[in-house]
Write a protein that holds these residues in place. Structure first.
Motif, short mmCIF file in Angstrom:
data_model
loop_
_atom_site.label_atom_id
_atom_site.label_comp_id
_atom_site.label_asym_id
_atom_site.label_seq_id
_atom_site.Cartn_x
_atom_site.Cartn_y
_atom_site.Cartn_z
N ARG A 70 7.83 17.19 -7.15
CA ARG A 70 7.72 15.84 -7.72
C ARG A 70 7.00 14.93 -6.72
O ARG A 70 7.23 15.02 -5.51
CB ARG A 70 9.11 15.30 -8.00
CG ARG A 70 9.09 14.08 -8.93
CD ARG A 70 10.48 13.60 -9.25
NE ARG A 70 10.70 12.47 -8.35
CZ ARG A 70 11.85 12.14 -7.82
NH1 ARG A 70 12.93 12.84 -8.04
NH2 ARG A 70 11.95 11.10 -7.03
N ILE A 71 6.15 14.07 -7.22
CA ILE A 71 5.41 13.15 -6.36
C ILE A 71 6.15 11.82 -6.29
O ILE A 71 6.49 11.23 -7.31
CB ILE A 71 3.98 12.93 -6.87
CG1 ILE A 71 3.20 14.23 -6.80
CG2 ILE A 71 3.28 11.85 -6.07
CD1 ILE A 71 1.80 14.16 -7.35
N ASP A 72 6.42 11.38 -5.07
CA ASP A 72 7.02 10.07 -4.83
C ASP A 72 5.97 9.17 -4.19
O ASP A 72 5.08 9.63 -3.49
CB ASP A 72 8.22 10.18 -3.89
CG ASP A 72 9.42 10.84 -4.55
OD1 ASP A 72 9.60 10.68 -5.77
OD2 ASP A 72 10.18 11.53 -3.83
N TYR A 73 6.11 7.88 -4.42
CA TYR A 73 5.21 6.89 -3.83
C TYR A 73 6.01 6.08 -2.82
O TYR A 73 6.98 5.41 -3.18
CB TYR A 73 4.60 6.00 -4.90
CG TYR A 73 3.74 6.78 -5.86
CD1 TYR A 73 2.42 7.05 -5.56
CD2 TYR A 73 4.26 7.27 -7.06
CE1 TYR A 73 1.62 7.80 -6.42
CE2 TYR A 73 3.47 8.00 -7.92
CZ TYR A 73 2.16 8.26 -7.60
OH TYR A 73 1.37 9.00 -8.45
N ILE A 74 5.60 6.15 -1.57
CA ILE A 74 6.32 5.49 -0.49
C ILE A 74 5.44 4.36 0.07
O ILE A 74 4.27 4.59 0.40
CB ILE A 74 6.64 6.49 0.63
CG1 ILE A 74 7.53 7.60 0.08
CG2 ILE A 74 7.31 5.80 1.81
CD1 ILE A 74 7.79 8.72 1.04
N ILE A 113 0.88 -1.17 0.00
CA ILE A 113 0.00 0.00 0.00
C ILE A 113 0.92 1.22 0.00
O ILE A 113 1.77 1.37 0.87
CB ILE A 113 -0.92 0.02 1.24
CG1 ILE A 113 -1.70 -1.29 1.36
CG2 ILE A 113 -1.84 1.23 1.20
CD1 ILE A 113 -2.68 -1.57 0.25
N PHE A 114 0.75 2.10 -1.00
CA PHE A 114 1.60 3.26 -1.16
C PHE A 114 0.89 4.54 -0.76
O PHE A 114 -0.33 4.64 -0.82
CB PHE A 114 2.06 3.39 -2.62
CG PHE A 114 2.96 2.27 -3.07
CD1 PHE A 114 4.32 2.32 -2.83
CD2 PHE A 114 2.44 1.17 -3.74
CE1 PHE A 114 5.14 1.28 -3.24
CE2 PHE A 114 3.26 0.14 -4.17
CZ PHE A 114 4.62 0.20 -3.91
N GLN A 115 1.69 5.54 -0.39
CA GLN A 115 1.19 6.87 -0.08
C GLN A 115 1.93 7.85 -0.99
O GLN A 115 3.14 7.74 -1.18
CB GLN A 115 1.45 7.22 1.39
CG GLN A 115 1.00 8.59 1.78
CD GLN A 115 1.29 8.88 3.25
OE1 GLN A 115 1.90 8.08 3.94
NE2 GLN A 115 0.84 10.01 3.70
#
Length: 67
Positions: free
Chosen positions: A48-52, A38-40
């Motif tokens: 820039r958008i990162d997915y963690i 499950i990413f945020q």
């Protein structure tokens, strides 16, 4: 009549062992396991958008035990 196969998701406040025990009480034995991350979305200083990854979803596939 029960379904021959059923999916069991490990709850947010449940351990894997507790989920397996719940499967057993309902008459199912595990035959498969699926794990999904499950990413945020997090925006950094540059925009820039990162997915963690923040957690994982665990689902067991259960097969009805023969009586």
């Amino acid at each position: 009549m029960k379904e021959k196969k059923k999916r069991f998701e490990v709850g947010s406040h449940e351990t894997v062992d507790a989920c397996l025990e719940r499967m057993k009480r309902e008459g199912y034995q595990p035959v498969g396991k699926i794990e999904k991350p499950i990413f945020q979305e997090v925006m950094d200083d540059t925009g820039r958008i990162d997915y963690i990854p923040v957690k994982r979803q665990i689902i067991f596939e259960g097969k009805l035990m023969e009586e």
